[in-house]
Design an enzyme around this catalytic site. Structure first.
Site, PDB file in Angstrom:
ATOM      1  N   CYS B  87      -7.576  -4.059   1.310  1.00 40.27           N
ATOM      2  CA  CYS B  87      -8.699  -4.352   0.424  1.00 40.27           C
ATOM      3  C   CYS B  87      -8.303  -5.406  -0.617  1.00 40.27           C
ATOM      4  O   CYS B  87      -8.105  -6.547  -0.275  1.00 40.27           O
ATOM      5  CB  CYS B  87      -9.211  -3.062  -0.208  1.00 40.27           C
ATOM      6  SG  CYS B  87     -10.830  -3.236  -0.979  1.00 40.27           S
ATOM      7  N   HIS B 196      -9.741   1.065   4.347  1.00 44.02           N
ATOM      8  CA  HIS B 196      -8.633   1.771   3.687  1.00 44.02           C
ATOM      9  C   HIS B 196      -7.968   2.834   4.558  1.00 44.02           C
ATOM     10  O   HIS B 196      -8.396   3.994   4.543  1.00 44.02           O
ATOM     11  CB  HIS B 196      -9.164   2.454   2.424  1.00 44.02           C
ATOM     12  CG  HIS B 196      -9.499   1.505   1.329  1.00 44.02           C
ATOM     13  ND1 HIS B 196      -8.641   1.204   0.308  1.00 44.02           N
ATOM     14  CD2 HIS B 196     -10.607   0.765   1.118  1.00 44.02           C
ATOM     15  CE1 HIS B 196      -9.208   0.324  -0.504  1.00 44.02           C
ATOM     16  NE2 HIS B 196     -10.402   0.040  -0.034  1.00 44.02           N
ATOM     17  N   GLU B 198      -5.200   4.301   3.987  1.00 37.53           N
ATOM     18  CA  GLU B 198      -4.515   5.312   3.158  1.00 37.53           C
ATOM     19  C   GLU B 198      -5.454   6.430   2.723  1.00 37.53           C
ATOM     20  O   GLU B 198      -4.992   7.459   2.239  1.00 37.53           O
ATOM     21  CB  GLU B 198      -3.843   4.633   1.949  1.00 37.53           C
ATOM     22  CG  GLU B 198      -4.749   4.296   0.761  1.00 37.53           C
ATOM     23  CD  GLU B 198      -5.631   3.075   0.976  1.00 37.53           C
ATOM     24  OE1 GLU B 198      -5.782   2.632   2.124  1.00 37.53           O
ATOM     25  OE2 GLU B 198      -6.188   2.572  -0.021  1.00 37.53           O
TER      26      GLU B 198
END
Lengths: 81, 225
Positions: B87, B196, B198
């Site tokens: 990002c 994302h 994560e």
């Protein structure tokens, strides 16, 4: 005291959704003059006295490295008294 | 042995803790790195997390690019050091010219937050080697400036060299050219990804555990070195 102006615009081929949003808002307010709108940024940089050629060269460098991203933007440097 | 993976914190980073957690869950040691220091603390890979570095002022990633830690990362990356930018991290990598192109305002001007389906297209990079070619995954996407833009020539190079690592599937969230969600550099050690991974490492907390594979991929690649 002079002002150095740096104007940054998205390159014509890069989509400008902000400009498009402005263009579509204008007729809603009765403004019918705009065929299209592109939105950019303007930096006003104050210096003491008239800018020297060395200062102008530094501004060029700053415009190219920080103030604009040459991948998507172009810039113009001017001096206003 | 466990490998040390750095996670950089810029002023305004948001997802550094989640990224560090993902590194640990993948079996690595997460090492916090600070923007104002050029010390990579002997890490073997680095993650640039999501967020709004330096308030996203000027352009996303534009000021972060000049942080002291980035000098060290740019130098290391040119020698094959693995770097993943997520990002805002992807935006920083583009501004640093480690990756081509730029991320601009979403075409519909909305900040988007959704679970997004992606197709993994290149499994030869350090960060995607654990996926199957063509594998579809679902991970969160959350950004306001995620529209990948580049000139025609760059696009041709990215496509012909297989450097598009992931593409949006079923839904065009932001007007990215060719639905590009992530790309890699020529060597495959530097990867930028808008969504994302994560945030998708545990079934309790995310739409899937698909994101973990990005981190396990890199750790496995490090074992092989």
């Amino acid at each position: 005291m002079a002002k150095i102006i740096v104007e940054v615009m998205l390159k014509p081929e890069i989509l400008d959704p902000q400009g498009q949003a402005v263009a579509s808002a204008l007729p809603r307010l009765g403004f019918t003059f705009a065929k299209s709108v592109r939105q950019g940024k303007r930096f006003e940089i104050e210096v003491d006295g008239d800018p020297t050629p060395a200062q102008m060269a530094e501004v060029e460098k700053a415009a190219e490295t920080l103030l604009s991203n040459p991948v998507i933007e172009t810039y113009v440097v001017k001096v206003e008294k | 042995m466990s490998f040390r993976v750095g996670v950089v914190t810029f002023p305004g980073s948001l997802d550094d803790r989640d990224a560090a957690r993902a590194v640990e869950m993948a079996g690595g040691i997460a090492v916090p790195l600070f923007h104002a220091s050029d010390d990579l603390k002997e890490v073997q890979a680095v993650v640039l997390p999501g967020g709004f570095s330096y308030g996203d002022y000027l352009r996303c990633g534009a000021i972060a690019r000049f942080a002291p830690i980035m000098n060290s990362i740019v130098t290391a990356a040119s020698h094959g050091f693995p770097v993943l930018g997520i990002c805002n991290g992807f935006q920083v990598l583009c501004e640093s010219h480690l990756l081509p192109g730029a991320l601009t305002r979403n075409s519909n001007l909305h900040f988007l937050c959704r679970d997004q389906k992606l197709k993994i297209e290149n499994t030869n990079t350090v960060w995607t080697s654990g996926f199957k070619p063509g594998q579809e995954i679902v991970i969160p996407l959350k950004n306001g400036e995620g529209s990948f833009q580049c000139d025609d020539e760059t696009l041709k190079i990215l496509e012909s060299e297989g450097r598009v690592i992931a593409r949006y599937v079923d839904f065009d969230p932001n007007g990215s050219r060719n639905l590009i969600a992530g790309i890699s550099n020529e060597r495959g050690n530097v990867v930028g990804l808008m969504p994302h991974p994560e945030h998708a490492i545990e079934s309790l907390m995310g739409p899937s555990t698909d994101g973990l594979t990005f981190f396990t991929s890199a750790l496995q690649q490090l074992v092989g070195r």
